[in-house]
Design a protein around this motif. Structure first.
Motif, PDB file in Angstrom:
ATOM      1  N   ASP A  14       0.857  -1.183   0.000  1.00 15.41           N
ATOM      2  CA  ASP A  14       0.000   0.000   0.000  1.00 15.41           C
ATOM      3  C   ASP A  14       0.898   1.238   0.000  1.00 15.41           C
ATOM      4  O   ASP A  14       1.901   1.275   0.714  1.00 15.41           O
ATOM      5  N   PRO A  15       0.567   2.272  -0.783  1.00 18.88           N
ATOM      6  CA  PRO A  15       1.412   3.470  -0.840  1.00 18.88           C
ATOM      7  C   PRO A  15       1.615   4.144   0.524  1.00 18.88           C
ATOM      8  O   PRO A  15       2.604   4.831   0.742  1.00 18.88           O
ATOM      9  N   SER A  16       0.693   3.940   1.459  1.00 16.67           N
ATOM     10  CA  SER A  16       0.824   4.575   2.776  1.00 16.67           C
ATOM     11  C   SER A  16       1.681   3.755   3.744  1.00 16.67           C
ATOM     12  O   SER A  16       1.947   4.195   4.856  1.00 16.67           O
ATOM     13  N   TYR A  17       2.130   2.570   3.316  1.00 15.74           N
ATOM     14  CA  TYR A  17       2.924   1.696   4.187  1.00 15.74           C
ATOM     15  C   TYR A  17       4.315   2.287   4.429  1.00 15.74           C
ATOM     16  O   TYR A  17       4.975   2.766   3.509  1.00 15.74           O
ATOM     17  N   THR A  18       4.756   2.254   5.669  1.00 17.93           N
ATOM     18  CA  THR A  18       6.092   2.693   6.045  1.00 17.93           C
ATOM     19  C   THR A  18       6.903   1.463   6.435  1.00 17.93           C
ATOM     20  O   THR A  18       6.539   0.768   7.396  1.00 17.93           O
ATOM     21  N   PRO A  19       7.990   1.152   5.734  1.00 16.75           N
ATOM     22  CA  PRO A  19       8.785  -0.038   6.039  1.00 16.75           C
ATOM     23  C   PRO A  19       9.396   0.015   7.443  1.00 16.75           C
ATOM     24  O   PRO A  19       9.868   1.060   7.882  1.00 16.75           O
ATOM     25  N   VAL A  20       9.361  -1.126   8.123  1.00 15.66           N
ATOM     26  CA  VAL A  20       9.964  -1.273   9.435  1.00 15.66           C
ATOM     27  C   VAL A  20      10.775  -2.560   9.423  1.00 15.66           C
ATOM     28  O   VAL A  20      10.274  -3.614   9.000  1.00 15.66           O
ATOM     29  N   ALA A  21      12.037  -2.486   9.868  1.00 14.00           N
ATOM     30  CA  ALA A  21      12.880  -3.682   9.922  1.00 14.00           C
ATOM     31  C   ALA A  21      12.181  -4.752  10.752  1.00 14.00           C
ATOM     32  O   ALA A  21      11.654  -4.478  11.821  1.00 14.00           O
ATOM     33  N   GLY A  22      12.145  -5.958  10.213  1.00 15.33           N
ATOM     34  CA  GLY A  22      11.506  -7.079  10.896  1.00 15.33           C
ATOM     35  C   GLY A  22      10.123  -7.417  10.356  1.00 15.33           C
ATOM     36  O   GLY A  22       9.599  -8.493  10.637  1.00 15.33           O
ATOM     37  N   ASP A  23       9.503  -6.504   9.602  1.00 15.92           N
ATOM     38  CA  ASP A  23       8.199  -6.818   9.015  1.00 15.92           C
ATOM     39  C   ASP A  23       8.350  -8.036   8.111  1.00 15.92           C
ATOM     40  O   ASP A  23       9.318  -8.166   7.372  1.00 15.92           O
ATOM     41  N   TYR A  24       7.379  -8.934   8.171  1.00 20.67           N
ATOM     42  CA  TYR A  24       7.455 -10.248   7.538  1.00 20.67           C
ATOM     43  C   TYR A  24       6.208 -10.452   6.683  1.00 20.67           C
ATOM     44  O   TYR A  24       5.094 -10.234   7.162  1.00 20.67           O
ATOM     45  N   PHE A  25       6.393 -10.852   5.447  1.00 20.22           N
ATOM     46  CA  PHE A  25       5.278 -11.066   4.527  1.00 20.22           C
ATOM     47  C   PHE A  25       5.313 -12.494   4.012  1.00 20.22           C
ATOM     48  O   PHE A  25       6.349 -12.948   3.509  1.00 20.22           O
ATOM     49  N   ILE A  26       4.195 -13.201   4.126  1.00 16.37           N
ATOM     50  CA  ILE A  26       4.072 -14.538   3.557  1.00 16.37           C
ATOM     51  C   ILE A  26       3.506 -14.373   2.154  1.00 16.37           C
ATOM     52  O   ILE A  26       2.408 -13.853   1.975  1.00 16.37           O
ATOM     53  N   LEU A  27       4.290 -14.787   1.157  1.00 14.93           N
ATOM     54  CA  LEU A  27       3.887 -14.630  -0.236  1.00 14.93           C
ATOM     55  C   LEU A  27       3.087 -15.815  -0.738  1.00 14.93           C
ATOM     56  O   LEU A  27       2.260 -15.681  -1.628  1.00 14.93           O
ATOM     57  N   ALA A  28       3.357 -17.011  -0.196  1.00 14.63           N
ATOM     58  CA  ALA A  28       2.635 -18.224  -0.584  1.00 14.63           C
ATOM     59  C   ALA A  28       2.822 -19.269   0.498  1.00 14.63           C
ATOM     60  O   ALA A  28       3.831 -19.287   1.196  1.00 14.63           O
ATOM     61  N   GLU A  29       1.830 -20.142   0.633  1.00 13.89           N
ATOM     62  CA  GLU A  29       1.910 -21.262   1.558  1.00 13.89           C
ATOM     63  C   GLU A  29       1.695 -22.536   0.750  1.00 13.89           C
ATOM     64  O   GLU A  29       0.828 -22.592  -0.118  1.00 13.89           O
ATOM     65  N   PHE A  30       2.514 -23.562   1.025  1.00 15.48           N
ATOM     66  CA  PHE A  30       2.446 -24.781   0.228  1.00 15.48           C
ATOM     67  C   PHE A  30       2.933 -25.968   1.048  1.00 15.48           C
ATOM     68  O   PHE A  30       3.657 -25.815   2.032  1.00 15.48           O
ATOM     69  N   ALA A  31       2.513 -27.165   0.638  1.00 15.99           N
ATOM     70  CA  ALA A  31       2.961 -28.386   1.302  1.00 15.99           C
ATOM     71  C   ALA A  31       4.324 -28.821   0.775  1.00 15.99           C
ATOM     72  O   ALA A  31       5.141 -29.375   1.504  1.00 15.99           O
ATOM     73  N   ALA A  32       4.574 -28.558  -0.512  1.00 14.34           N
ATOM     74  CA  ALA A  32       5.851 -28.927  -1.135  1.00 14.34           C
ATOM     75  C   ALA A  32       6.132 -27.953  -2.265  1.00 14.34           C
ATOM     76  O   ALA A  32       5.226 -27.392  -2.867  1.00 14.34           O
ATOM     77  N   LEU A  33       7.420 -27.771  -2.549  1.00 13.26           N
ATOM     78  CA  LEU A  33       7.838 -26.922  -3.659  1.00 13.26           C
ATOM     79  C   LEU A  33       8.329 -27.812  -4.778  1.00 13.26           C
ATOM     80  O   LEU A  33       9.212 -28.643  -4.574  1.00 13.26           O
ATOM     81  N   ASP A  34       7.719 -27.674  -5.942  1.00 12.52           N
ATOM     82  CA  ASP A  34       8.125 -28.454  -7.113  1.00 12.52           C
ATOM     83  C   ASP A  34       9.609 -28.194  -7.373  1.00 12.52           C
ATOM     84  O   ASP A  34      10.029 -27.047  -7.505  1.00 12.52           O
ATOM     85  N   PRO A  35      10.438 -29.253  -7.422  1.00 14.83           N
ATOM     86  CA  PRO A  35      11.874 -29.051  -7.632  1.00 14.83           C
ATOM     87  C   PRO A  35      12.210 -28.338  -8.935  1.00 14.83           C
ATOM     88  O   PRO A  35      13.281 -27.751  -9.066  1.00 14.83           O
ATOM     89  N   GLY A  36      11.314 -28.349  -9.903  1.00 13.78           N
ATOM     90  CA  GLY A  36      11.551 -27.670 -11.170  1.00 13.78           C
ATOM     91  C   GLY A  36      11.158 -26.199 -11.145  1.00 13.78           C
ATOM     92  O   GLY A  36      11.323 -25.489 -12.123  1.00 13.78           O
ATOM     93  N   SER A  37      10.655 -25.733  -9.997  1.00 12.40           N
ATOM     94  CA  SER A  37      10.223 -24.342  -9.891  1.00 12.40           C
ATOM     95  C   SER A  37      11.408 -23.389  -9.880  1.00 12.40           C
ATOM     96  O   SER A  37      12.461 -23.681  -9.310  1.00 12.40           O
ATOM     97  N   ASN A  38      11.205 -22.247 -10.508  1.00 14.66           N
ATOM     98  CA  ASN A  38      12.210 -21.197 -10.518  1.00 14.66           C
ATOM     99  C   ASN A  38      11.498 -19.849 -10.479  1.00 14.66           C
ATOM    100  O   ASN A  38      11.525 -19.091 -11.447  1.00 14.66           O
ATOM    101  N   PRO A  39      10.830 -19.530  -9.342  1.00  9.78           N
ATOM    102  CA  PRO A  39      10.072 -18.286  -9.282  1.00  9.78           C
ATOM    103  C   PRO A  39      10.986 -17.068  -9.214  1.00  9.78           C
ATOM    104  O   PRO A  39      12.086 -17.128  -8.681  1.00  9.78           O
ATOM    105  N   ASN A  40      10.506 -15.980  -9.776  1.00 10.17           N
ATOM    106  CA  ASN A  40      11.205 -14.704  -9.726  1.00 10.17           C
ATOM    107  C   ASN A  40      10.451 -13.816  -8.739  1.00 10.17           C
ATOM    108  O   ASN A  40       9.329 -13.406  -9.010  1.00 10.17           O
TER     109      ASN A  40
END
Length: 88
Positions: A14-40
């Protein structure tokens, strides 16, 4: 399920967000990561003094805000030099 990611995985703040050291964001949750994955991971610029720590751990793709090591090192070095100067 299994995460298969071969494209961009983006975090938008959000444009109003102010970064703070330690803030943590979960981008995805999964049971396993496909070994062929190469996300950017596409992350926004944070400004001076901050950087990103990213990874895949315990079923999560995450991004965490951290202080940039260069700035912390300069502050530590400056404090040491001041302490040495005061001893003389």
């Amino acid at each position: 399920g299994t995460l298969t990611a071969n494209g961009d995985l983006a975090l938008m703040l959000d444009p109003s967000y102010t970064p703070v050291a330690g803030d943590y964001f979960i981008l995805a949750e999964f049971a396993a990561l496909d070994p062929g994955s190469n996300p950017n991971l596409v992350l926004p610029a944070l400004g001076a003094g901050f950087g990103w720590n990213t990874g895949f751990d315990n079923g999560y793709a995450f991004a965490q805000i951290t202080p940039e090591p260069g700035r912390a090192m300069l502050l530590t070095l400056g404090a040491l030099l001041l302490a040495l100067r005061r001893r003389r």
